[in-house]
Each structure stands twice: as structure tokens, then as C-alpha cells.
Design an enzyme around this catalytic site. Structure first.
Site, mmCIF file in Angstrom:
data_model
loop_
_atom_site.group_PDB
_atom_site.id
_atom_site.type_symbol
_atom_site.label_atom_id
_atom_site.label_comp_id
_atom_site.label_asym_id
_atom_site.label_seq_id
_atom_site.Cartn_x
_atom_site.Cartn_y
_atom_site.Cartn_z
ATOM 1 N N GLU A 204 136.217 48.505 74.723
ATOM 2 C CA GLU A 204 135.069 49.185 75.366
ATOM 3 C C GLU A 204 135.400 49.535 76.826
ATOM 4 O O GLU A 204 134.917 50.515 77.362
ATOM 5 C CB GLU A 204 133.803 48.321 75.287
ATOM 6 C CG GLU A 204 133.249 48.152 73.876
ATOM 7 C CD GLU A 204 132.201 49.196 73.452
ATOM 8 O OE1 GLU A 204 131.445 49.685 74.301
ATOM 9 O OE2 GLU A 204 132.165 49.529 72.244
ATOM 10 N N CYS B 117 136.098 44.547 61.879
ATOM 11 C CA CYS B 117 135.320 44.989 63.046
ATOM 12 C C CYS B 117 135.597 46.470 63.184
ATOM 13 O O CYS B 117 136.768 46.895 63.118
ATOM 14 C CB CYS B 117 135.765 44.241 64.297
ATOM 15 S SG CYS B 117 135.027 44.912 65.813
ATOM 16 N N THR B 118 134.549 47.252 63.370
ATOM 17 C CA THR B 118 134.741 48.709 63.373
ATOM 18 C C THR B 118 135.467 49.202 64.624
ATOM 19 O O THR B 118 135.848 50.368 64.689
ATOM 20 C CB THR B 118 133.393 49.437 63.210
ATOM 21 O OG1 THR B 118 132.476 48.962 64.219
ATOM 22 C CG2 THR B 118 132.812 49.203 61.836
ATOM 23 N N HIS B 119 135.677 48.340 65.592
ATOM 24 C CA HIS B 119 136.504 48.726 66.740
ATOM 25 C C HIS B 119 138.005 48.662 66.405
ATOM 26 O O HIS B 119 138.809 49.299 67.065
ATOM 27 C CB HIS B 119 136.268 47.780 67.929
ATOM 28 C CG HIS B 119 135.001 48.035 68.684
ATOM 29 N ND1 HIS B 119 133.760 47.748 68.175
ATOM 30 C CD2 HIS B 119 134.789 48.548 69.927
ATOM 31 C CE1 HIS B 119 132.831 48.066 69.083
ATOM 32 N NE2 HIS B 119 133.427 48.555 70.144
ATOM 33 N N CYS C 150 128.826 48.312 61.885
ATOM 34 C CA CYS C 150 129.139 47.160 62.730
ATOM 35 C C CYS C 150 129.143 45.928 61.827
ATOM 36 O O CYS C 150 128.132 45.620 61.182
ATOM 37 C CB CYS C 150 128.045 47.043 63.790
ATOM 38 S SG CYS C 150 128.173 45.579 64.826
ATOM 39 N N ASP D 188 125.868 51.140 65.801
ATOM 40 C CA ASP D 188 126.846 50.108 66.184
ATOM 41 C C ASP D 188 126.442 49.532 67.532
ATOM 42 O O ASP D 188 125.652 50.134 68.267
ATOM 43 C CB ASP D 188 128.274 50.695 66.283
ATOM 44 C CG ASP D 188 129.318 49.629 66.640
ATOM 45 O OD1 ASP D 188 129.264 48.516 66.076
ATOM 46 O OD2 ASP D 188 130.181 49.886 67.500
ATOM 47 N N SER D 189 127.000 48.372 67.842
ATOM 48 C CA SER D 189 126.741 47.766 69.149
ATOM 49 C C SER D 189 127.284 48.649 70.275
ATOM 50 O O SER D 189 126.819 48.567 71.400
ATOM 51 C CB SER D 189 127.433 46.406 69.218
ATOM 52 O OG SER D 189 128.817 46.579 69.020
ATOM 53 N N GLY E 66 129.496 40.547 69.391
ATOM 54 C CA GLY E 66 130.302 39.488 68.771
ATOM 55 C C GLY E 66 130.250 38.146 69.466
ATOM 56 O O GLY E 66 130.676 37.147 68.906
HETATM 57 N N1 DGL Z 1 132.178 46.910 66.155
HETATM 58 C C1 DGL Z 1 131.399 45.792 65.849
HETATM 59 C C2 DGL Z 1 131.835 45.096 64.595
HETATM 60 O O1 DGL Z 1 132.208 45.765 63.657
HETATM 61 C C3 DGL Z 1 130.913 44.889 66.909
HETATM 62 C C4 DGL Z 1 131.721 44.508 68.025
HETATM 63 C C5 DGL Z 1 130.927 43.760 69.060
HETATM 64 O O2 DGL Z 1 129.949 44.318 69.566
HETATM 65 O O3 DGL Z 1 131.294 42.615 69.346
HETATM 66 O O4 DGL Z 1 131.778 43.891 64.491
#
Ligand code: DGL
Length: 270
Positions: A162, A194-196, A70, A7-8, A40
């Protein structure tokens, strides 16, 4: 048996948590590119180059299979990496398809023509790069007809997470949901693309109201990975110890990771 998870930054830990619970016999090497997060707000070429080099690193470490945990990387880089051709015996998978299969009531490998499905109005919440790629709409169109998708680019949310500023993140969620509702007043389903965002699932649900079904990825990806490994047992890779790697500051990233996994983990420098 080791799978790489990329992931990022920290968001992929929501996927790691679910896949570790679903596949307790596997080990995972997690790589977060925190030095370059968020992805993103980057352009597609940039996301592609960063993703490609980090996936290569995980392959070189002995992972045969890497999951892009991600959506931004899945949207901007996955198809291009697969079209470029991956090294022999290596694979890379994304997180979009399991979600879309759940939304369109399909099981894996169902390649029948697109058909009408139960949901008609879908709200997509994702990063600006994922929204502008239109990858979600493209994958959906392969499987379903008559589904109206309204996408909301959720600027600022990943940065706030983050940074550990959940009060700001929740306020941003409320304003992004309001903006979405101005475009689509009554979505039936909402996709947290988004995985966040699983960390903010309650905030999304509260802002959307109880009638909206909120789809979150982690468990769907875990189920799909288990199914993939059943069908491709040769992709389980070498037996390597679990590791957490970051391109960022390991101490800072380890501290932040607590909120994702609710246990202490030690990141090492990638
Ligand atoms: N968690 C990531 C996603 O699923 C990326 C978020 C990011 O780095 O902007 O899109």
C-alpha cells in the site's frame, strides 16, 4: 449490469482486473477502505463491522451483488453476514471458495463428501487475521481429507504494498517463505491468500522454487463470478457507470493504483 467489488484497500484491484477482462459487458463499482487498511491486523469484530457497512453502501448504490475481493473480510465477515441475513434481492460472495475448489479439483456446486485429492502439503500465505480465523482450513475440510496446511501470517507485506515499497515487500516475502519452509520444508502447492499478493507472485515463486505450484486467486474468482452470473442472471444489478471509490485520499490512492492496473484510474471520495 453492475457488480460491487470491495477490498480494504488496493489489493482487490487484482480481482477487478481479472473480472473486467472475463466479463467485459459488465461494469464494476470498486470500493477500497484505504482509510482503515490494512484489515489484516484488526480483530474479527472490527473487520466484520467495517466490511458490513461498506457492503451496505454498495448495495444502497444499486449493486445487487457484492464480491469481497479481500480474503481477510471473506474470512472474518462473510459467514457472519450471511448468517445475519442479507436484504432481499442482495448477495455477497467471497474469494475463498473458488480457490479451494481449484485446489481440491472440484467444480461449483459439487457438495459430495470430502475426499482425497492430489495435493497433500499446502502452504498458505495470508494476513495475520486470515490465518488466525482458520477459515481456509475450515472450507478445505468440507471438501478434502488428508491435506496438511501450514499457514504463514505475512505481517507487513500489505502495508509495504500500500506504501508502494516493493523492495521491502519482496524482502518480507523471502523471509516469510523461509519461515514457512522451516515448518513445512516441501510444500507441493502454495496459496496466495491475500488479494494484494498477486503483485508479488514472482517473488513468492522464486523463493518457493519451481516445483511448487502457486495458486493465485484473481482468474479463479473471475471464472467463478462468470459462472455465478450465468446461473443467477437476476443478480447483475442496475446499469450503473463504473466508479472507483475510496475512503482514503483519492489522489494518493489513484497514484498507487497505477501499479495494480498499469493504467491511470481516478478514485473519488466514497
Ligand atoms: N487484500 C486483503 C486480503 O485479501 C486484505 C489486506 C489487508 O487489508 O490486510 O486479505
Amino acid at each position: 449490469m453492475t457488480v460491487g467489488i470491495f477490498d480494504s484497500g488496493l489489493g482487490g484491484l487484482t480481482v477487478l482486473d481479472a473480472v473486467s477482462r472475463r466479463l467485459p459487458e459488465m461494469t464494476f463499482i470498486y470500493l477500497g477502505d484505504n482509510a482503515h487498511a490494512p484489515y489484516g491486523v484488526r480483530d474479527a469484530d472490527d473487520v466484520y463491522c467495517l466490511t458490513k457497512s461498506h457492503v451496505q453502501k454498495l448495495w444502497d448504490m444499486g449493486c445487487d451483488l457484492v464480491v469481497l475481493a479481500c480474503n481477510t473480510a471473506s474470512a472474518a465477515a462473510l459467514r457472519r453476514m450471511q448468517e445475519d441475513g442479507v436484504p432481499k434481492g442482495k448477495r455477497v460472495l467471497g474469494v475463498f471458495v473458488p480457490l479451494i475448489e481449484a485446489l481440491t479439483e472440484r467444480t461449483w456446486g459439487d457438495n459430495s463428501p470430502p475426499r482425497e485429492v492430489g495435493v497433500k502439503n499446502v502452504a498458505l500465505f495470508a494476513t495475520p487475521a486470515t490465518v488466525s480465523s482458520r477459515a481456509f482450513q475450515r472450507e478445505l475440510a468440507f471438501r478434502a481429507i488428508g491435506v496438511d496446511v501450514e499457514a504463514q501470517a505475512c505481517g507487513g507485506v500489505v502495508d509495504a504494498i500500500e506504501e508502494g515499497d516493493m523492495i521491502l515487500a519482496e524482502a518480507l516475502v523471502r523471509s516469510h517463505v523461509e519461515a514457512l519452509k522451516r515448518k513445512m520444508p516441501h510444500p507441493q502447492a502454495a496459496v496466495l491468500g491475500c488479494t494484494h499478493y498477486p503483485l508479488l507472485q514472482e517473488a513468492f515463486q522464486a523463493a518457493l522454487g519451481p516445483d511448487v505450484q502457486v495458486f493465485s486467486q484473481a482468474d479463479l474468482v473471475a471464472e467463478s463470478l462468470a459462472d455465478y452470473l450465468d446461473r443467477h442472471p437476476q443478480m447483475t444489478g442496475a446499469d450503473l457507470p463504473a466508479r472507483f471509490l475510496t475512503t482514503g485520499d483519492p489522489k494518493r490512492v489513484s497514484d498507487r493504483a497505477m501499479q495494480f492496473l498499469r493504467r491511470k484510474i481516478a478514485f473519488e471520495a466514497a
